[in-house]
Scaffold this active site. Structure first.
Site, PDB file in Angstrom:
ATOM      1  N   CYS A 281     -89.256-103.283 -23.138  1.00  0.00           N
ATOM      2  CA  CYS A 281     -87.850-102.872 -23.121  1.00  0.00           C
ATOM      3  C   CYS A 281     -87.555-101.813 -24.176  1.00  0.00           C
ATOM      4  CB  CYS A 281     -86.921-104.067 -23.299  1.00  0.00           C
ATOM      5  SG  CYS A 281     -87.323-105.088 -24.714  1.00  0.00           S
ATOM      6  N   HIS A 537     -84.838-108.321 -28.021  1.00  0.00           N
ATOM      7  CA  HIS A 537     -84.792-107.662 -26.719  1.00  0.00           C
ATOM      8  C   HIS A 537     -83.871-106.457 -26.827  1.00  0.00           C
ATOM      9  CE1 HIS A 537     -84.759-107.058 -22.458  1.00  0.00           C
ATOM     10  NE2 HIS A 537     -83.488-107.328 -22.338  1.00  0.00           N
TER      11      HIS A 537
END
Lengths: 583, 93
Positions: A281, A537
């Protein structure tokens, strides 16, 4: 039968060659109201049509010297029966020598639902035989409006735009599409004109946008907006002293060639997520920031790095070019798996291999570095003047002033930068929390007394010097990193909420901060980090071409909003601002 | 001199001296800095989104009063002061 001439005044001889002043109407017949060529119903519904309320029939007509007979068949093609139908006949004034026109009628039905794009009145006008005339009139008016807009200290420019009803100069006015009338908005003189004479289209005298008095709304029409944009861009290009792109001056053959061999981009071009291929990510968010960066996007889409011609091995420029091509031409919306990009990246930098989460900012630096390295446009000299798109977009200059408190000598150094890393907290006092981006920037550019003593080369003494950083040259796109990761005794993440604006005036942080010229930037991208320092994340929010905000969470793309972007609880890590004129 | 004439002369001086442009730019800058532009943009977007049949006149009717109210006092005062000073400078004409 006498006629009403409803068309542009003859081209005037003065330098403006535009509607410099309302020339007297050449046809004597307009002044007498019994020669009006339109009919206004008495407000009662017309039983022969649909059961909607107040209906007004408006005629848009222009005549010419050559037009000696009207075409009654065309006039009645809409099915309206009205005793006041007239045929276009010879005008007393032979100046309006355009091709023959037929009187056309536009039904102004106030009862129909408005359309979301454009209005039916514009559509009718532009599919009627008067369309060429209407387009030319619009083109002329737009030229007047936009060219005069820049003449801010020129009285005559204001005079052209002034309301003919009240004479007001400093107020929004509309130029009539069909006659030289100009009326203001505030005192409703434009509205009165549209009611009295039946001319329902007005052109905003500063922006050139079309206003429909029947719909009481600014209306969008593709053809007209194209005309307006072209003029606006032409003027912008002149202002920036760039030559207008030859592309729009293609010959008919070239145009056909382009049309036959090109594909229109799908509706939401460029809007796609990336599949997470194992803690990737940090890559996805940076790639999204490039895809939604107008300057980078435009460069790649216009062939800035031709992957078909490039001979390099493991070329990241080619990988990015392929992604742009894919995102902007393929109609699929499922997440894109950047496998090829990953392998290329890993081959270029071993440390990227593996499945652990990496730092997005480091990846940004890596990819910009690689795009520079694989660019044909790069220069071998200083990066601040490198011709590659990456440096032309992101590279700015920082000026560092070091002042010796003893002899007051100032040592000035100028260094290039690709992004700004801003501290969130004072190094010493843990307690003082900085709350806004502007405060971070202020802190970054304020003088700081350095702890270690330096030897001043001027007065040859060891002193505690003061250092101040200011931005000497702003890049077109400013990337800001908020230093959330403290690596002191133990690495921890600073969770402080930092507020930031959509529009940011960077002038106070520049070296010449008292400059009258304002450098205003607009936000187009935000990268957020969730979770702990090593196991977090990344997601991001980006603004697309139409000004809509979207959230990107790996392969999931959702519609967001300015408000959400500004007020969400996520911890912002990277901010991307672009200079406002280009946003 | 008649009112209309005075008004016309003042406008002329205002525009030709470049003061109108200066005042406009100054006001724009202040409103950006204050966050007024962001606020009003948000207000307009929200109002527009909530409209079933989006329409410019409706939008203006709904947004204009609040937008005017949101202009900070100090900006109004400053600008009035600047206009006043300008008028004082040309009043002998």
């Amino acid at each position: 039968m006498s006629t009403v001439i409803v068309s542009r005044p003859p081209p005037s001889n003065d330098a403006n060659n535009k509607r410099a002043s309302p020339s007297p109407r050449s046809s004597p017949s307009l002044s007498s109201s019994n020669n009006r060529k339109f009919s206004v119903s008495n407000g009662l519904p017309d039983p022969s049509r649909s059961p909607s309320a107040a209906r007004k029939t408006v005629s848009v007509e222009s005549t010419s010297a050559h037009d000696s007979q009207g075409s009654p068949s065309a006039m009645n093609s809409n099915g309206t029966t009205n005793g006041k139908n007239s045929s276009a006949s010879t005008t007393s004034d032979g100046k309006y020598s355009s091709d023959s026109r037929i009187m056309s009628r536009i039904n102004v039905d106030r009862g129909l639902l408005p359309q979301t794009i454009g209005c039916m009145h514009v559509k009718q006008l532009l599919s009627s035989p008067s369309q060429e005339l209407a387009l030319n009139s619009y083109r002329q008016a737009v030229r007047v409006a936009l060219e005069l807009r820049d003449r801010t200290s020129d009285m005559s420019a204001f005079q052209v735009r002034r309301c003919r009803g009240c004479g007001e100069l400093l107020t929004t006015t509309f130029m009539c599409l069909q006659c030289p009338s100009v009326g203001c908005r505030k005192s409703k003189h434009a509205e009165a004109h549209s009611r009295d004479v039946g001319h329902i289209f007005g052109i905003d005298s500063r922006s050139g946008h079309l206003y429909c008095f029947a719909c009481k709304d600014y209306v969008y029409n593709y053809t007209l907006e194209k005309i307006r944009r072209e003029r606006e861009e032409l003027l912008e290009a002149k202002k920036l002293k760039k030559r207008y792109q030859e592309a729009s001056q293609l010959s008919a053959d070239d145009k056909m060639l382009v049309e036959q061999n090109s594909k229109a981009p799908p509706c939401q071009a460029g809007l796609r997520g990336f599949q997470n291929m194992g803690s990737t990510c940090f890559m996805s968010v940076i790639l999204q920031s490039l895809i939604h960066n107008p300057i980078i996007r435009n460069d790649f889409l216009s062939g800035g790095h031709d992957s078909n011609q490039c001979q390099r091995e493991n070329c990241l420029g080619c990988r990015i070019d392929e992604i742009f091509a894919e995102f902007f031409t393929s109609p699929t919306t499922t997440g894109y798996g950047p496998a090829l990009l990953l392998t290329t990246a890993w081959k270029t930098q071993r440390s990227l291999a593996g499945y652990s989460e990496q730092d997005a900012h480091e990846f940004l630096q890596f990819i910009l570095d690689q795009l520079h390295a694989t660019s044909d446009a790069k220069s071998s000299s200083d990066v601040d003047y490198c011709g590659c798109i990456v440096h032309r977009t992101f590279c700015g200059q920082l000026q560092s002033d070091i002042v010796c408190p003893n002899c007051k000598n100032v040592t000035v150094t100028i260094d290039p930068f690709m992004d700004l890393s801003l501290e969130l907290r004072d190094r010493k006092s843990d307690a003082s929390r900085i709350l806004s981006l502007q405060q971070c920037l202020e802190k970054f550019t304020s003088p700081e007394k350095l702890e270690t003593k330096y030897m001043c080369s001027f007065c040859s003494t060891r002193q505690e010097v003061t250092k101040q950083l200011t931005v000497k040259r702003l890049p077109l796109v400013l990337s800001i990193q908020l230093k959330r990761f403290e690596h002191a005794l133990k690495s921890n993440k600073i969770d402080d909420h930092v507020s930031f604006p959509m529009q940011l005036d960077l002038t106070p942080y520049t070296t010449n901060s008292r400059s009258k010229k304002r450098y205003v930037y607009e936000l187009f991208g935000v990268v957020c980090h969730h979770g702990k320092i090593n196991t977090g994340h990344y997601t991001c929010s980006m603004k697309n071409r139409e000004g809509l905000w979207f959230n990107f969470d790996d392969a999931m793309v959702t519609l967001s909003s300015e408000k959400q972007v500004l007020t969400s609880n996520a911890y912002r890590y990277l901010l991307f601002y672009i200079i406002k004129e280009l946003s | 001199m008649a009112d209309a004439q005075i008004r016309a002369k003042v406008n002329q001086k205002l525009i030709e001296s470049g003061e109108y442009e200066r005042l406009s730019q100054y006001l724009r800058q202040k409103l950006i800095e204050d966050g007024w532009y962001d606020q009003v943009t948000e207000l307009a977007s929200d109002t527009l989104r909530a409209q079933e049949n989006p329409n410019f006149e409706n939008l203006v009717d709904l947004v204009e009063p609040e937008a005017l109210a949101l202009v900070p006092e100090y900006v109004k005062i400053e600008l009035l002061g600047m206009i006043k000073r300008f008028l004082e400078g040309i009043v002998d004409k």
